[in-house]
Design a protein around this motif. Structure first.
Motif, PDB file in Angstrom:
ATOM      1  N   VAL A  51       0.814  -1.295  -0.066  1.00  0.00           N
ATOM      2  CA  VAL A  51       0.034   0.004  -0.117  1.00  0.00           C
ATOM      3  C   VAL A  51       1.122   1.312  -0.026  1.00  0.00           C
ATOM      4  N   ILE A  52       0.508   2.062  -0.926  1.00  0.00           N
ATOM      5  CA  ILE A  52       1.248   3.505  -0.831  1.00  0.00           C
ATOM      6  C   ILE A  52       0.270   4.301  -0.033  1.00  0.00           C
ATOM      7  N   LEU A  53       0.574   4.868   0.702  1.00  0.00           N
ATOM      8  CA  LEU A  53      -0.284   5.535   1.680  1.00  0.00           C
ATOM      9  C   LEU A  53       0.079   6.979   1.994  1.00  0.00           C
ATOM     10  N   ASP A  54      -0.759   8.002   1.490  1.00  0.00           N
ATOM     11  CA  ASP A  54      -0.416   9.529   1.878  1.00  0.00           C
ATOM     12  C   ASP A  54      -0.677   9.638   3.363  1.00  0.00           C
ATOM     13  N   LEU A  55      -0.117  10.444   3.960  1.00  0.00           N
ATOM     14  CA  LEU A  55      -0.114  10.948   5.292  1.00  0.00           C
ATOM     15  C   LEU A  55      -1.310  11.796   5.463  1.00  0.00           C
ATOM     16  N   MET A  56      -1.391  12.501   4.476  1.00  0.00           N
ATOM     17  CA  MET A  56      -2.773  13.685   4.617  1.00  0.00           C
ATOM     18  C   MET A  56      -3.940  13.306   3.708  1.00  0.00           C
ATOM     19  N   LEU A  57      -4.980  12.731   4.182  1.00  0.00           N
ATOM     20  CA  LEU A  57      -6.248  12.222   3.577  1.00  0.00           C
ATOM     21  C   LEU A  57      -7.432  13.127   4.078  1.00  0.00           C
ATOM     22  N   PRO A  58      -8.490  13.225   3.051  1.00  0.00           N
ATOM     23  CA  PRO A  58      -9.572  14.328   3.455  1.00  0.00           C
ATOM     24  C   PRO A  58     -10.319  13.573   4.604  1.00  0.00           C
ATOM     25  N   ASP A  59     -10.429  12.268   4.878  1.00  0.00           N
ATOM     26  CA  ASP A  59     -11.567  11.842   5.802  1.00  0.00           C
ATOM     27  C   ASP A  59     -10.766  11.351   7.096  1.00  0.00           C
ATOM     28  N   THR A  60      -9.504  11.085   7.028  1.00  0.00           N
ATOM     29  CA  THR A  60      -8.669  10.733   8.241  1.00  0.00           C
ATOM     30  C   THR A  60      -7.193  10.875   7.851  1.00  0.00           C
ATOM     31  N   ASP A  61      -6.136  10.580   8.786  1.00  0.00           N
ATOM     32  CA  ASP A  61      -4.778  10.754   8.400  1.00  0.00           C
ATOM     33  C   ASP A  61      -4.355   9.321   8.038  1.00  0.00           C
ATOM     34  N   VAL A  82       3.522  -1.369   3.653  1.00  0.00           N
ATOM     35  CA  VAL A  82       3.219  -0.226   3.666  1.00  0.00           C
ATOM     36  C   VAL A  82       4.296   1.002   3.361  1.00  0.00           C
ATOM     37  N   LEU A  83       4.216   1.699   2.350  1.00  0.00           N
ATOM     38  CA  LEU A  83       4.877   2.547   2.062  1.00  0.00           C
ATOM     39  C   LEU A  83       4.079   4.111   2.259  1.00  0.00           C
ATOM     40  N   MET A  84       4.778   4.877   3.158  1.00  0.00           N
ATOM     41  CA  MET A  84       4.061   6.242   3.579  1.00  0.00           C
ATOM     42  C   MET A  84       4.631   7.268   2.863  1.00  0.00           C
ATOM     43  N   LEU A  85       3.764   8.122   2.175  1.00  0.00           N
ATOM     44  CA  LEU A  85       4.226   9.333   1.516  1.00  0.00           C
ATOM     45  C   LEU A  85       3.522  10.470   2.528  1.00  0.00           C
ATOM     46  N   THR A  86       4.441  11.476   2.579  1.00  0.00           N
ATOM     47  CA  THR A  86       4.455  12.685   3.472  1.00  0.00           C
ATOM     48  C   THR A  86       4.897  13.751   2.946  1.00  0.00           C
ATOM     49  N   ALA A  87       4.099  14.876   2.981  1.00  0.00           N
ATOM     50  CA  ALA A  87       4.334  16.224   2.487  1.00  0.00           C
ATOM     51  C   ALA A  87       5.294  16.985   3.459  1.00  0.00           C
ATOM     52  N   LYS A  88       5.121  16.599   4.805  1.00  0.00           N
ATOM     53  CA  LYS A  88       5.585  17.428   6.022  1.00  0.00           C
ATOM     54  C   LYS A  88       6.984  16.991   6.246  1.00  0.00           C
ATOM     55  N   GLY A  89       7.685  18.103   6.677  1.00  0.00           N
ATOM     56  CA  GLY A  89       9.308  17.769   6.842  1.00  0.00           C
ATOM     57  C   GLY A  89       9.700  17.518   8.461  1.00  0.00           C
ATOM     58  N   ASP A  90       8.791  17.448   9.339  1.00  0.00           N
ATOM     59  CA  ASP A  90       9.152  16.871  10.542  1.00  0.00           C
ATOM     60  C   ASP A  90       9.524  15.582  10.591  1.00  0.00           C
ATOM     61  N   PRO A  91      10.398  15.280  11.113  1.00  0.00           N
ATOM     62  CA  PRO A  91      11.055  13.727  11.303  1.00  0.00           C
ATOM     63  C   PRO A  91       9.975  12.940  12.142  1.00  0.00           C
ATOM     64  N   MET A  92       9.426  13.728  12.880  1.00  0.00           N
ATOM     65  CA  MET A  92       8.660  12.855  14.016  1.00  0.00           C
ATOM     66  C   MET A  92       7.623  12.274  13.214  1.00  0.00           C
ATOM     67  N   ASP A  93       7.231  12.833  12.078  1.00  0.00           N
ATOM     68  CA  ASP A  93       5.899  12.168  11.225  1.00  0.00           C
ATOM     69  C   ASP A  93       6.596  10.811  10.684  1.00  0.00           C
ATOM     70  N   ARG A  94       7.826  10.971  10.234  1.00  0.00           N
ATOM     71  CA  ARG A  94       8.504   9.553   9.862  1.00  0.00           C
ATOM     72  C   ARG A  94       8.385   8.418  10.761  1.00  0.00           C
ATOM     73  N   GLY A 101       4.078   0.801  12.139  1.00  0.00           N
ATOM     74  CA  GLY A 101       3.919  -0.367  11.349  1.00  0.00           C
ATOM     75  C   GLY A 101       4.346  -0.084   9.777  1.00  0.00           C
ATOM     76  N   ALA A 102       4.714   1.021   9.674  1.00  0.00           N
ATOM     77  CA  ALA A 102       5.153   1.318   8.263  1.00  0.00           C
ATOM     78  C   ALA A 102       6.101   0.766   7.733  1.00  0.00           C
ATOM     79  N   ASP A 103       6.391   0.101   6.655  1.00  0.00           N
ATOM     80  CA  ASP A 103       7.723  -0.279   6.150  1.00  0.00           C
ATOM     81  C   ASP A 103       8.758   0.754   5.522  1.00  0.00           C
ATOM     82  N   ASP A 104       8.319   1.869   5.270  1.00  0.00           N
ATOM     83  CA  ASP A 104       9.151   2.645   4.380  1.00  0.00           C
ATOM     84  C   ASP A 104       8.275   4.159   4.483  1.00  0.00           C
ATOM     85  N   TYR A 105       9.157   5.019   4.124  1.00  0.00           N
ATOM     86  CA  TYR A 105       8.458   6.485   3.876  1.00  0.00           C
ATOM     87  C   TYR A 105       9.320   7.059   2.793  1.00  0.00           C
ATOM     88  N   LEU A 106       8.501   8.120   2.099  1.00  0.00           N
ATOM     89  CA  LEU A 106       9.147   8.870   1.178  1.00  0.00           C
ATOM     90  C   LEU A 106       8.365  10.274   1.039  1.00  0.00           C
TER      91      LEU A 106
END
Length: 238
Positions: A51-61, A82-94, A101-106
């Motif tokens: 699953v390529i999963l965006d961090l910011m979604l309209p109904d939930t995060d 799960v590969l998570m996508l994030t537009a945020k720069g804060d390392p805490m999100d990653r 449980g995410a396997d990777d992030y981008l």
């Protein structure tokens, strides 16, 4: 070999279309959901490999979606990569993403080629990327058993909950039991993605592994921290 199936949960339809075309041309099956609810429904219908999963979604995060994926009763679904996508720069999100449980992030924006490389790396670690089969061997350390062929870990006969990346980290450590390894050596051993020098993902994953296999994660006996150097997998325990 069956075609690896991907599910992208992303509210940016144009981005999803671009990514989908690129990944389809690269030999993947691709499906898209615009929000978390439809993504979770599609996940259960299609059982994708990743699953390529965006961090910011309209109904939930995306963090909540990842939590729900990992809590699914079906073992196959709970273990989907799960590969998570994030537009945020804060390392805490990653860090939080990896902790749940995410396997990777981008981070966004990203190059499609980098996304493709990360997807292939995650699936290769999981055993779905066409690499040679893992040795049919079980490593035993007291009550801890690591089955490299089945990709399962048990402690005292009870299954330990690890992501595919965490399983590979544990195997890399166990295969080098008694050797002190730096974080760079550990990452090299699992042939994972390159990380920024400040990235704490290895520490996060080690914390998750300890929580899964140690009697007391705050007072570990199996995976020990060597201050200023890295980690060591203790040979003799139990």
């Amino acid at each position: 070999m069956s075609t690896p199936q991907l599910l992208m949960i992303e509210d940016d339809a144009r981005l999803a279309q671009m990514v989908g075309e690129y990944l389809t041309q690269s030999g993947f099956g691709f499906h898209h959901a615009l929000d978390g609810a439809s993504g979770l429904e599609m996940l259960q219908q299609r059982s994708p490999d990743l699953v390529i999963l965006d961090l910011m979604l309209p109904d939930t995060d995306g963090l909540e979606v990842c939590r729900r994926i990992r809590a699914m009763p079906s073992n196959a679904l709970a273990k989907v990569s799960v590969l998570m996508l994030t537009a945020k720069g804060d390392p805490m999100d990653r860090i939080i993403g990896l902790e749940i449980g995410a396997d990777d992030y981008l981070p966004k924006p990203f190059e499609p080629r980098e996304l493709l490389a990360r997807i292939r790396a995650v699936l290769r670690r999981r055993g779905e990327g066409g690499s040679d089969a893992a040795p049919a061997a079980v490593m035993r350390f007291g009550t801890l058993e690591i089955d490299r062929n089945a990709r399962t870990v048990t402690v005292g006969g009870m299954a330990a909950d690890l992501t595919s990346y965490q399983f590979d980290l544990l195997v890399a450590m166990a295969e080098r039991a008694g050797r002190v390894l730096t974080r760079d050596q550990i990452m090299e051993a699992v042939r994972g993605r390159e990380l920024e020098a400040f990235d704490r993902s290895i520490d996060v994953h080690m914390g998750r592994i300890r929580a899964a296999i140690e009697v007391d994660a705050k007072n570990p006996k199996r995976i020990l921290t060597v201050r200023g150097v890295g980690y060591v997998f203790a040979k003799q325990q139990d």
